[in-house]
Design a protein around this motif. Structure first.
Motif, mmCIF file in Angstrom:
data_model
loop_
_atom_site.group_PDB
_atom_site.id
_atom_site.type_symbol
_atom_site.label_atom_id
_atom_site.label_comp_id
_atom_site.label_asym_id
_atom_site.label_seq_id
_atom_site.Cartn_x
_atom_site.Cartn_y
_atom_site.Cartn_z
ATOM 1 N N ALA A 9 -19.433 -11.322 -20.820
ATOM 2 C CA ALA A 9 -20.654 -11.672 -20.084
ATOM 3 C C ALA A 9 -21.203 -10.466 -19.344
ATOM 4 O O ALA A 9 -22.424 -10.253 -19.290
ATOM 5 C CB ALA A 9 -20.366 -12.815 -19.117
ATOM 6 N N ALA A 10 -20.316 -9.650 -18.762
ATOM 7 C CA ALA A 10 -20.763 -8.447 -18.051
ATOM 8 C C ALA A 10 -21.485 -7.491 -18.993
ATOM 9 O O ALA A 10 -22.532 -6.920 -18.652
ATOM 10 C CB ALA A 10 -19.569 -7.749 -17.411
ATOM 11 N N ALA A 11 -20.942 -7.325 -20.192
ATOM 12 C CA ALA A 11 -21.577 -6.435 -21.170
ATOM 13 C C ALA A 11 -22.941 -6.972 -21.602
ATOM 14 O O ALA A 11 -23.916 -6.214 -21.714
ATOM 15 C CB ALA A 11 -20.663 -6.262 -22.377
ATOM 16 N N LEU A 12 -23.017 -8.298 -21.840
ATOM 17 C CA LEU A 12 -24.274 -8.893 -22.272
ATOM 18 C C LEU A 12 -25.334 -8.847 -21.176
ATOM 19 O O LEU A 12 -26.487 -8.455 -21.425
ATOM 20 C CB LEU A 12 -24.037 -10.342 -22.711
ATOM 21 C CG LEU A 12 -23.270 -10.532 -24.019
ATOM 22 C CD1 LEU A 12 -22.953 -12.007 -24.235
ATOM 23 C CD2 LEU A 12 -24.083 -10.001 -25.197
ATOM 24 N N VAL A 13 -24.949 -9.248 -19.967
ATOM 25 C CA VAL A 13 -25.913 -9.249 -18.857
ATOM 26 C C VAL A 13 -26.342 -7.820 -18.532
ATOM 27 O O VAL A 13 -27.529 -7.549 -18.316
ATOM 28 C CB VAL A 13 -25.318 -9.935 -17.616
ATOM 29 C CG1 VAL A 13 -26.234 -9.761 -16.408
ATOM 30 C CG2 VAL A 13 -25.090 -11.420 -17.882
ATOM 31 N N GLY A 14 -25.370 -6.903 -18.523
ATOM 32 C CA GLY A 14 -25.708 -5.505 -18.254
ATOM 33 C C GLY A 14 -26.623 -4.919 -19.316
ATOM 34 O O GLY A 14 -27.585 -4.206 -19.009
ATOM 35 N N SER A 117 -16.225 -10.891 -8.634
ATOM 36 C CA SER A 117 -15.143 -9.960 -8.972
ATOM 37 C C SER A 117 -15.555 -8.530 -8.663
ATOM 38 O O SER A 117 -16.613 -8.068 -9.118
ATOM 39 C CB SER A 117 -14.779 -10.079 -10.459
ATOM 40 O OG SER A 117 -14.378 -11.402 -10.775
ATOM 41 N N ALA A 118 -14.717 -7.834 -7.888
ATOM 42 C CA ALA A 118 -15.009 -6.445 -7.539
ATOM 43 C C ALA A 118 -14.882 -5.522 -8.747
ATOM 44 O O ALA A 118 -15.552 -4.486 -8.836
ATOM 45 C CB ALA A 118 -14.084 -5.972 -6.422
ATOM 46 N N THR A 119 -14.007 -5.898 -9.677
ATOM 47 C CA THR A 119 -13.816 -5.099 -10.889
ATOM 48 C C THR A 119 -13.900 -5.989 -12.114
ATOM 49 O O THR A 119 -13.572 -7.182 -12.063
ATOM 50 C CB THR A 119 -12.453 -4.384 -10.883
ATOM 51 O OG1 THR A 119 -11.397 -5.361 -10.818
ATOM 52 C CG2 THR A 119 -12.342 -3.437 -9.693
ATOM 53 N N VAL A 120 -14.339 -5.423 -13.215
ATOM 54 C CA VAL A 120 -14.395 -6.119 -14.496
ATOM 55 C C VAL A 120 -13.824 -5.182 -15.546
ATOM 56 O O VAL A 120 -14.281 -4.041 -15.690
ATOM 57 C CB VAL A 120 -15.844 -6.503 -14.881
ATOM 58 C CG1 VAL A 120 -15.879 -7.122 -16.276
ATOM 59 C CG2 VAL A 120 -16.424 -7.475 -13.864
ATOM 60 N N ALA A 121 -12.806 -5.659 -16.258
ATOM 61 C CA ALA A 121 -12.132 -4.863 -17.288
ATOM 62 C C ALA A 121 -11.628 -3.533 -16.715
ATOM 63 O O ALA A 121 -11.678 -2.496 -17.379
ATOM 64 C CB ALA A 121 -13.065 -4.616 -18.469
ATOM 65 N N GLY A 122 -11.147 -3.565 -15.473
ATOM 66 C CA GLY A 122 -10.577 -2.378 -14.859
ATOM 67 C C GLY A 122 -11.581 -1.400 -14.286
ATOM 68 O O GLY A 122 -11.191 -0.347 -13.765
ATOM 69 N N HIS A 123 -12.863 -1.752 -14.334
ATOM 70 C CA HIS A 123 -13.899 -0.857 -13.814
ATOM 71 C C HIS A 123 -14.655 -1.552 -12.682
ATOM 72 O O HIS A 123 -14.701 -2.785 -12.611
ATOM 73 C CB HIS A 123 -14.887 -0.468 -14.924
ATOM 74 C CG HIS A 123 -14.240 0.239 -16.082
ATOM 75 N ND1 HIS A 123 -13.829 1.561 -16.019
ATOM 76 C CD2 HIS A 123 -13.924 -0.205 -17.324
ATOM 77 C CE1 HIS A 123 -13.292 1.905 -17.184
ATOM 78 N NE2 HIS A 123 -13.335 0.850 -17.990
ATOM 79 N N GLN A 124 -15.246 -0.744 -11.813
ATOM 80 C CA GLN A 124 -16.026 -1.304 -10.717
ATOM 81 C C GLN A 124 -17.166 -2.158 -11.257
ATOM 82 O O GLN A 124 -17.846 -1.777 -12.211
ATOM 83 C CB GLN A 124 -16.592 -0.172 -9.856
ATOM 84 C CG GLN A 124 -17.370 -0.665 -8.639
ATOM 85 C CD GLN A 124 -17.935 0.478 -7.812
ATOM 86 O OE1 GLN A 124 -17.763 1.646 -8.154
ATOM 87 N NE2 GLN A 124 -18.609 0.151 -6.720
ATOM 88 N N ASN A 125 -17.355 -3.306 -10.652
ATOM 89 C CA ASN A 125 -18.402 -4.228 -11.087
ATOM 90 C C ASN A 125 -19.733 -3.786 -10.482
ATOM 91 O O ASN A 125 -20.086 -4.159 -9.361
ATOM 92 C CB ASN A 125 -18.058 -5.652 -10.661
ATOM 93 C CG ASN A 125 -19.030 -6.679 -11.219
ATOM 94 O OD1 ASN A 125 -19.961 -6.343 -11.941
ATOM 95 N ND2 ASN A 125 -18.818 -7.940 -10.882
#
Length: 230
Positions: A9-14, A117-125
Motif C-alpha cells: 500500500a505504501a508503494a502504491l500510495v506513494g 507506523s513510523a517505519t515501513v519495510a525497514g525505512h522511515q515512513n
C-alpha cells in the motif's frame, strides 16, 4: 501479519502521489488515498453485484421466511433447517450482502497501519510528513483539537465529519429493510463519523471515499434492478 500489505500500500500510495503531484501539488497524497480506495472498490465490484442480487432474492423470499418463522416459532432448530433449505433452493445466502463489508475491513486496517507506523519495510515512513491542507495525514482529530476547535487542522477534520455525515444520511435513507435489522442498518453508516475522530486523517479519507462509493454503487444497482423488473 499486515507488514507485507502495508508495504504494498505504501508503494502504491506513494507512486500515485508522485504521479499526481504535478497537478495536485500539496494535496497529491490525499488524492492518492482517494484514488487507491476507488481502485480497491472497483476490484470489489463483482462482490457488490452479487450482494445486490442476493438482497433482491432475500426480499422476494421474505413472505416465505415469515411463514416459516410463525410455523416453527417453538422449534428453533427446525426453523434453521427450513430456512437453510429455502435459501439453498434459491441459490442464495442470508449473509451474502455482508460480504463486501467484511472484505473492506482488511483494506481499512492496512490504511490505518500505514499512517500510524513510523517505519515501513525497514525505512522511515515519509508519508507521515504529508498533509491535507493544514492537517497531517497521520494525525487524528483528538490529536489536533487541543490546538483549538476552530484551528486550521481541526477545521479539516470537521469538514471531513460533515462529508461523512452527508454520505451516512444518504445511505441511511436508502435502506429498505424493516424492523430491528432495518433500524440498525440505518444507524450503522453514522458510525463512520465516530471512527474517523480516532483514526488518522488518511484512514478517514479512506472511509469517506469507500462510503461515497457504496452509496453511489447501491443507488445504481437498485435503479438497474427496478428497470429490469419493469
Amino acid at each position: 501479519m499486515l507488514d507485507v500489505p502495508v508495504s504494498i500500500a505504501a508503494a502504491l500510495v506513494g507512486g500515485l502521489a508522485d504521479a499526481l503531484d504535478p497537478v495536485a501539488g500539496g494535496m497529491a497524497t490525499a488524492l492518492a488515498i482517494v484514488v487507491f480506495t476507488a481502485m480497491v472498490r472497483l476490484l470489489m465490484l463483482p462482490l457488490a453485484v452479487a450482494a445486490a442480487r442476493g438482497e433482491r432474492t432475500r426480499r422476494r423470499l421474505m413472505p416465505q421466511v415469515q411463514k416459516l418463522q410463525k410455523k416453527h416459532a417453538k422449534d428453533p432448530q427446525r426453523l434453521r433447517r427450513e430456512m437453510a433449505a429455502l435459501y439453498e433452493s434459491e441459490g442464495a445466502s442470508p449473509v451474502a450482502g455482508c460480504l463486501p463489508m467484511f472484505v473492506q475491513m482488511p483494506f481499512f486496517m492496512v490504511m490505518y497501519r500505514l499512517f500510524v507506523s513510523a517505519t515501513v519495510a525497514g525505512h522511515q515512513n515519509l508519508l507521515l510528513a504529508h498533509t491535507l491542507l493544514a492537517a497531517p495525514l497521520g494525525q487524528n482529530w483528538i490529536g489536533v483539537v487541543g490546538g483549538g476547535l476552530l484551528s486550521p487542522p481541526s477545521l479539516v477534520f470537521l469538514g471531513l465529519f460533515t462529508l461523512l455525515a452527508a454520505v451516512a444520511l444518504w445511505s441511511s435513507r436508502r435502506v429498505t429493510a424493516e424492523g430491528p435489522m432495518g433500524a440498525v442498518a440505518r444507524l450503522m453508516p453514522f458510525g463512520t463519523i465516530a471512527v474517523a475522530a480516532f483514526v488518522p486523517l488518511a484512514a478517514g479519507l479512506h472511509l469517506l471515499t469507500s462510503g461515497a462509493w457504496t452509496a453511489a454503487e447501491r443507488a445504481i444497482l437498485q435503479r438497474k434492478a427496478i428497470t429490469a423488473a419493469a
